[in-house]
Design an enzyme around this catalytic site. Structure first.
Site, PDB file in Angstrom:
ATOM      1  CB  ALA A   1      -0.870  -0.016   1.245  1.00  0.00           C
TER       2      ALA A   1
ATOM      3  CD  GLU B   1       1.613  -5.455   5.834  1.00  0.00           C
ATOM      4  OE1 GLU B   1       2.390  -6.409   6.046  1.00  0.00           O
ATOM      5  OE2 GLU B   1       0.898  -5.389   4.824  1.00  0.00           O
TER       6      GLU B   1
ATOM      7  N   GLY C   1       0.499  -4.955   0.967  1.00  0.00           N
ATOM      8  CA  GLY C   1      -0.691  -4.972   0.111  1.00  0.00           C
ATOM      9  C   GLY C   1      -0.454  -5.668  -1.216  1.00  0.00           C
TER      10      GLY C   1
ATOM     11  CD  GLU D   1      -2.428  -7.368   3.157  1.00  0.00           C
ATOM     12  OE1 GLU D   1      -2.039  -6.228   2.819  1.00  0.00           O
ATOM     13  OE2 GLU D   1      -3.019  -7.583   4.226  1.00  0.00           O
TER      14      GLU D   1
END
Ligand code: COA
Length: 260
Positions: free
Chosen positions: A66, A135, A112, A115
């Site tokens: 992200a 993260e 992300g 993911e």
């Protein structure tokens, strides 16, 4: 439709969606997430598109996570909304899409990015790929489904180690873990994805959608997957694809599925 952060190309039943922010290692900002949603919806609603391949532009990254610059100043409420909206608009959306989505992991798949790859129906990687959920090194936990899909795919112990160490694994370890199905040289990645996609294309798209629903039911809390399978199996008998598939078999010819 025209997009700023992604490339969309469709050819012979296969749509290729490329996340195109190479200078930021294809990090997922808000606009990219929204565009991915629209592009996936566009592909899924086009009857001529039977398989979607998702990849990153350049030779270095699939998606490096992200976009950290967008959420660095967020508070609790904004962080909660970020995860909830992202999961609904992109990650759960892909997992439940009726068109198969293959992730072509062509480099870093971090946070992300991993993911996103895990939300796809299955994954192939190039041998330079590095995968991880970093993260906790940022004081966060994965928020786009990583704590749920990683244990589903590789088991709880391995997932715990990857999450807690925030480390990266290479493509061969990902293959060993079952996180990706195939590892090939980078130049062979898209050709192999297209070869597998072409095999999928020859089958009934209606049956494939039903199979996605049934397989996903394994992981849906409160849902009995065997019941879902019985329902989807039964419904198949009412489709034109079933009539064509069984008739073609009995007539000893190749099926030409209407996709209905
Ligand atoms: N969000 C925002 N920008 C990112 C990004 C992310 N997740 N990942 C990479 N970028 C940007 C960098 O800031 C840099 O931008 P700049 O040139 O404007 O400074 C550019 O992409 C290139 O990255 P850089 O770090 O210089 O490349 P590198 O080869 O030295 O390192 C990584 C590659 C993947 C190891 C490193 O970029 C990284 O650790 N990224 C963050 C991974 C992460 O924590 N993801 C989870 C987010 S929740």
């Amino acid at each position: 439709m025209s997009y700023s952060n992604i490339l969309f190309e469709a050819y012979s039943g296969i749509a290729t969606i490329t996340i195109n922010r190479p200078s930021k290692l294809n990090a997922l900002n808000k606009d990219t997430i929204n565009e991915l949603h629209l592009a996936l919806k566009e592909a899924d609603s086009n009857k001529d598109i039977k398989v979607i391949i998702l990849t990153g532009s350049g030779e270095k990254a699939f998606v490096a996570g992200a976009d950290i610059s967008e959420f660095a100043n967020f508070n609790i409420e904004e962080g909660t909304k970020l995860a909830a909206k992202g999961q609904a608009v992109l990650f759960d959306f892909i997992e439940n899409l009726s068109t198969p989505v293959i992730a072509a992991v062509n480099g870093f798949a971090l946070g992300g990015g991993l993911e996103l790859a895990m939300a796809c129906h299955f994954r192939l990687a190039s041998d330079n790929a590095r995968l991880g959920l970093p993260e906790v090194s940022l004081g966060l936990i994965p928020g786009y489904g990583g704590t749920q899909r990683l244990p589903q795919l590789i088991g709880k112990g391995r997932a715990m180690e990857m999450v807690m160490t925030a480390g990266m694994i290479d493509a061969n370890k990902a293959l060993d873990y079952g996180l990706v199905n195939h590892v090939v040289a980078q130049e062979d990645l898209m050709p192999l994805c297209k070869q597998i996609a072409t095999k999928i294309l020859s089958n009934s798209s209606v049956a494939i959608s039903a199979a996605i629903t049934a397989v996903n039911a394994v992981f849906k809390a409160g849902v009995n997957g065997f019941d879902v399978e019985i329902e989807e199996f039964g419904n198949s008998f009412g489709t034109a694809d079933f009539k064509e598939g069984t008739t073609a078999f009995l007539e000893k010819r190749k099926a030409d599925f209407p996709g209905e």
